[in-house]
Design an enzyme around this catalytic site. Structure first.
Site, PDB file in Angstrom:
ATOM      1  N   ASP A 105      35.640  35.645  43.364  1.00  0.00           N
ATOM      2  CA  ASP A 105      35.466  36.000  44.665  1.00  0.00           C
ATOM      3  C   ASP A 105      36.840  36.473  44.958  1.00  0.00           C
ATOM      4  O   ASP A 105      37.446  36.816  44.259  1.00  0.00           O
ATOM      5  CB  ASP A 105      35.240  34.562  45.439  1.00  0.00           C
ATOM      6  CG  ASP A 105      34.819  34.637  46.836  1.00  0.00           C
ATOM      7  OD1 ASP A 105      33.831  34.908  47.087  1.00  0.00           O
ATOM      8  OD2 ASP A 105      35.673  34.151  47.651  1.00  0.00           O
ATOM      9  N   LYS A 155      30.383  26.559  44.693  1.00  0.00           N
ATOM     10  CA  LYS A 155      31.486  27.142  45.049  1.00  0.00           C
ATOM     11  C   LYS A 155      33.008  26.624  44.763  1.00  0.00           C
ATOM     12  O   LYS A 155      32.845  25.221  44.545  1.00  0.00           O
ATOM     13  CB  LYS A 155      31.466  27.673  46.619  1.00  0.00           C
ATOM     14  CG  LYS A 155      32.476  28.803  46.702  1.00  0.00           C
ATOM     15  CD  LYS A 155      31.688  30.237  46.805  1.00  0.00           C
ATOM     16  CE  LYS A 155      32.660  31.482  46.715  1.00  0.00           C
ATOM     17  NZ  LYS A 155      32.034  32.623  46.918  1.00  0.00           N
TER      18      LYS A 155
HETATM   19  P1  NDP Z   1      39.152  40.551  46.918  1.00  0.00           P
HETATM   20  O1  NDP Z   1      40.104  39.635  46.409  1.00  0.00           O
HETATM   21  O2  NDP Z   1      38.925  41.628  45.900  1.00  0.00           O
HETATM   22  O3  NDP Z   1      39.459  41.487  48.149  1.00  0.00           O
HETATM   23  C1  NDP Z   1      39.682  40.847  49.477  1.00  0.00           C
HETATM   24  C2  NDP Z   1      40.257  41.706  50.516  1.00  0.00           C
HETATM   25  O4  NDP Z   1      40.173  41.053  51.610  1.00  0.00           O
HETATM   26  C3  NDP Z   1      41.632  42.176  50.215  1.00  0.00           C
HETATM   27  O5  NDP Z   1      41.718  43.701  50.611  1.00  0.00           O
HETATM   28  C4  NDP Z   1      42.474  41.107  51.240  1.00  0.00           C
HETATM   29  O6  NDP Z   1      43.790  41.911  51.595  1.00  0.00           O
HETATM   30  C5  NDP Z   1      41.492  40.945  52.252  1.00  0.00           C
HETATM   31  N1  NDP Z   1      41.824  39.645  52.676  1.00  0.00           N
HETATM   32  C6  NDP Z   1      41.826  38.533  52.243  1.00  0.00           C
HETATM   33  N2  NDP Z   1      42.140  37.639  53.278  1.00  0.00           N
HETATM   34  C7  NDP Z   1      42.308  37.942  54.438  1.00  0.00           C
HETATM   35  C8  NDP Z   1      42.542  37.741  55.460  1.00  0.00           C
HETATM   36  N3  NDP Z   1      42.920  36.186  56.041  1.00  0.00           N
HETATM   37  N4  NDP Z   1      42.745  38.637  56.369  1.00  0.00           N
HETATM   38  C9  NDP Z   1      42.670  40.084  56.510  1.00  0.00           C
HETATM   39  N5  NDP Z   1      42.253  40.347  55.095  1.00  0.00           N
HETATM   40  C10 NDP Z   1      42.122  39.670  53.945  1.00  0.00           C
HETATM   41  O7  NDP Z   1      37.725  39.869  47.494  1.00  0.00           O
HETATM   42  P2  NDP Z   1      36.254  40.417  47.377  1.00  0.00           P
HETATM   43  O8  NDP Z   1      36.251  41.534  47.859  1.00  0.00           O
HETATM   44  O9  NDP Z   1      35.692  39.972  46.097  1.00  0.00           O
HETATM   45  O10 NDP Z   1      35.734  39.378  48.512  1.00  0.00           O
HETATM   46  C11 NDP Z   1      35.908  39.888  49.887  1.00  0.00           C
HETATM   47  C12 NDP Z   1      34.821  38.994  50.663  1.00  0.00           C
HETATM   48  O11 NDP Z   1      33.475  39.311  50.098  1.00  0.00           O
HETATM   49  C13 NDP Z   1      34.926  37.409  50.514  1.00  0.00           C
HETATM   50  O12 NDP Z   1      34.443  37.003  51.830  1.00  0.00           O
HETATM   51  C14 NDP Z   1      33.891  37.065  49.443  1.00  0.00           C
HETATM   52  O13 NDP Z   1      33.404  35.854  49.557  1.00  0.00           O
HETATM   53  C15 NDP Z   1      32.998  38.125  49.751  1.00  0.00           C
HETATM   54  N6  NDP Z   1      31.927  38.227  48.555  1.00  0.00           N
HETATM   55  C16 NDP Z   1      32.342  38.525  47.332  1.00  0.00           C
HETATM   56  C17 NDP Z   1      31.620  38.983  46.429  1.00  0.00           C
HETATM   57  C18 NDP Z   1      32.070  39.367  44.869  1.00  0.00           C
HETATM   58  O14 NDP Z   1      31.213  39.803  44.232  1.00  0.00           O
HETATM   59  N7  NDP Z   1      33.327  39.539  44.876  1.00  0.00           N
HETATM   60  C19 NDP Z   1      30.155  38.646  46.296  1.00  0.00           C
HETATM   61  C20 NDP Z   1      29.703  38.089  47.809  1.00  0.00           C
HETATM   62  C21 NDP Z   1      30.526  38.177  48.931  1.00  0.00           C
HETATM   63  P3  NDP Z   1      45.217  41.414  50.735  1.00  0.00           P
HETATM   64  O15 NDP Z   1      45.131  42.190  49.425  1.00  0.00           O
HETATM   65  O16 NDP Z   1      46.021  41.575  51.633  1.00  0.00           O
HETATM   66  O17 NDP Z   1      45.150  39.809  50.578  1.00  0.00           O
END
Ligand code: NDP
Length: 449
Positions: free
Chosen positions: A168, A128
């Site tokens: 991510d 990671k």
């Molecule tokens: P994105 O950056 O596309 O989206 C993240 C989302 O989470 C946004 O809506 C963001 O809001 C919100 N967010 C981030 N930090 C916080 C926080 N501290 N409190 C509340 N909301 C928060 O990321 P992904 O959708 O790719 O990833 C989301 C999760 O899924 C993570 O845990 C990631 O590790 C996991 N994941 C992702 C994969 C992938 O293929 N992308 C694969 C497996 C797991 P804002 O816009 O306000 O920041």
């Protein structure tokens, strides 16, 4: 405290070696706790040392990332890559750009990735990476310069057979494109398999963008059908986040007959009793990159609450936390349980803290742990690597069918480990033991690795 003295000793060493790294401690504790029934039946694991090697990353890289902002000033961020375990394949895992990124977050994510990748059935080790760079409010040119500088250091440590990053939080197709372009210039070599999540025109896989959210729903559907004889049909769903994982989970849950009534970003959440319009949400969050409050401005039936944690007070049958780590604590879990939640399935990595997870399991809520439920993204990344090696592109339907099959086999694998070592409903123990078994067997077979 862990009941098994040997495992408690392993954990104590992790605490001493990694001071102050609370997220990493949390992830290791949960896994060691799950391994207790396995160790009790296989005492040779107390003497062969493999668990001690398993909790220690093979390599951790920390580097300076200087870049020039639009005013011409130099900015400096910190870059990380943990190459945690390569026993079953090249290190594989995403890159996160978020101000909260530090050694602890990267190590917890890398450690979880080792087990997740093992569950996918594909030959991928775990890694990671990321940076404390905040992409919010940055111009397109600043994002490009940052990504190029990040890759200027990272490129010498990665490769299709060594370490394969992906996206991510804060890293999507745009950032992957800039990083791939910089890698290609530095290496003077077009190596598609060096990074996944690429655009379709230069070696990306159809279905990769949707894979984590769709896979989460396929996994949850399997849980519902095999453990309760039920489905998504007619269910009310709450999804936190509105990024890649959340939006595609919303799309698939709707296709499977559910109504998604609430979604969030880090600023707050929107509630729409008519069901979230996923096309509008995609346009706002993924294209315009605006705040989620815009949804309530544009959709008259929706209301906005400026506190993202309050989303768990919305009544639902199924909760899919898809934002970030530790977003559901015991209070939020108790609120969900009191409101009659039947299923919680983790789209984000470690979104439920340990107390919340225990509360769900004790209340008989079906619980899908992240390393199984959100493994669809890295699984399709694995399929992207396969297509790159073959110099072929599969259709969306082929990739999606493959993803569906992988999510079903992950469920079957972890539920049989759960039945063997704990209780049928304890998929947390099932996922940790099933993931560990494959990796530890490979580590032992290869000698001291
Ligand atoms: P994105 O950056 O596309 O989206 C993240 C989302 O989470 C946004 O809506 C963001 O809001 C919100 N967010 C981030 N930090 C916080 C926080 N501290 N409190 C509340 N909301 C928060 O990321 P992904 O959708 O790719 O990833 C989301 C999760 O899924 C993570 O845990 C990631 O590790 C996991 N994941 C992702 C994969 C992938 O293929 N992308 C694969 C497996 C797991 P804002 O816009 O306000 O920041």
């Amino acid at each position: 405290m862990l009941k098994n003295k040997y495992l408690q000793g392993v954990y104590d060493t992790v605490l001493i070696r990694n001071p102050g790294e609370s997220e990493f401690h949390q992830a290791v504790f949960e896994v060691l706790e799950s391994l207790e029934p396995f160790i009790n039946r296989n005492p040779e694991f107390e003497t062969n040392g493999v668990i001690e090697a398993f909790v220690e990353p093979e390599r951790l890289l920390i580097f300076r990332v200087p870049w020039i902002d639009d005013s011409g000033r130099m900015r400096v961020n910190r870059g990380f890559r943990v190459q945690f375990n390569s026993a079953i394949g090249p290190y594989k895992g995403g890159i996160r750009f978020h101000p909260s990124v530090n050694v602890s977050v990267i190590k917890f994510l890398g450690f979880e990735q080792v087990l997740k990748n093992s569950l996918t059935t594909l030959p991928m080790g775990g890694g990671k990476g990321g940076s404390d760079f905040d992409p919010k409010g940055k111009s397109e040119a600043e994002i490009m310069r940052f990504c190029q500088s990040f890759m200027t250091e990272l490129w010498r440590h990665i490769g299709a057979n060594t370490d394969v990053p992906a996206g991510d939080i804060g890293v999507g197709a745009r950032e992957v494109g800039y990083m791939f372009g910089q890698y290609k210039r530095l290496a003077n070599s077009f190596e598609g398999g060096v990074i996944t999540g690429k655009g379709i025109s230069y070696g990306g896989s159809l279905g990769r963008t949707e894979a984590t959210g769709y896979g989460l729903c396929y996994f949850t559907q399997e849980m519902l059908s095999q453990m309760k004889g039920d489905s998504f049909e007619g269910k009310t769903v709450v999804i936190s986040g509105s990024g890649n994982v959340a939006v595609h989970a919303c799309e698939k849950a709707r296709q499977l007959g559910a109504k998604v009534v609430a979604m969030s970003d880090s600023g707050g959440y929107v509630y729409d009793p008519n069901g979230i319009n996923v096309d509008i949400m995609k346009d706002i969050k993924l294209k315009r990159r605006a705040r989620i409050t815009t949804y309530a401005d544009e959709v008259k039936t929706a209301t906005y609450t400026p506190d993202c944690r309050k989303i768990w007070s919305v009544k639902c049958d199924i909760a899919l936390p898809c934002a970030t780590q530790n977003e559901i604590d015991r209070d939020s879990a108790e609120q969900l349980i009191a409101n009659g939640v039947k299923v919680v399935s983790e789209g984000a990595n470690m979104p439920c803290n340990m107390e919340a997870t225990k509360a769900f399991l004790n209340a008989g809520v079906l619980f899908g742990p992240a390393k199984a439920a959100n493994a669809g993204g890295v699984a399709v990344s694995g399929l992207e690597m396969t297509q790159n090696s073959m110099r072929l592109s599969w259709t969306f339907e082929d990739v999606d069918a493959n993803l569906h099959g992988i999510m079903k086999s992950i469920f079957n694998n972890i539920s049989s480990a759960a039945r063997e070592y704990s209780a049928e409903t304890d998929l947390v123990t099932g996922a940790n033991i099933a993931g560990f078994l494959k990796v530890s067997e490979a580590m032992l077979a290869q000698g001291v690795v």
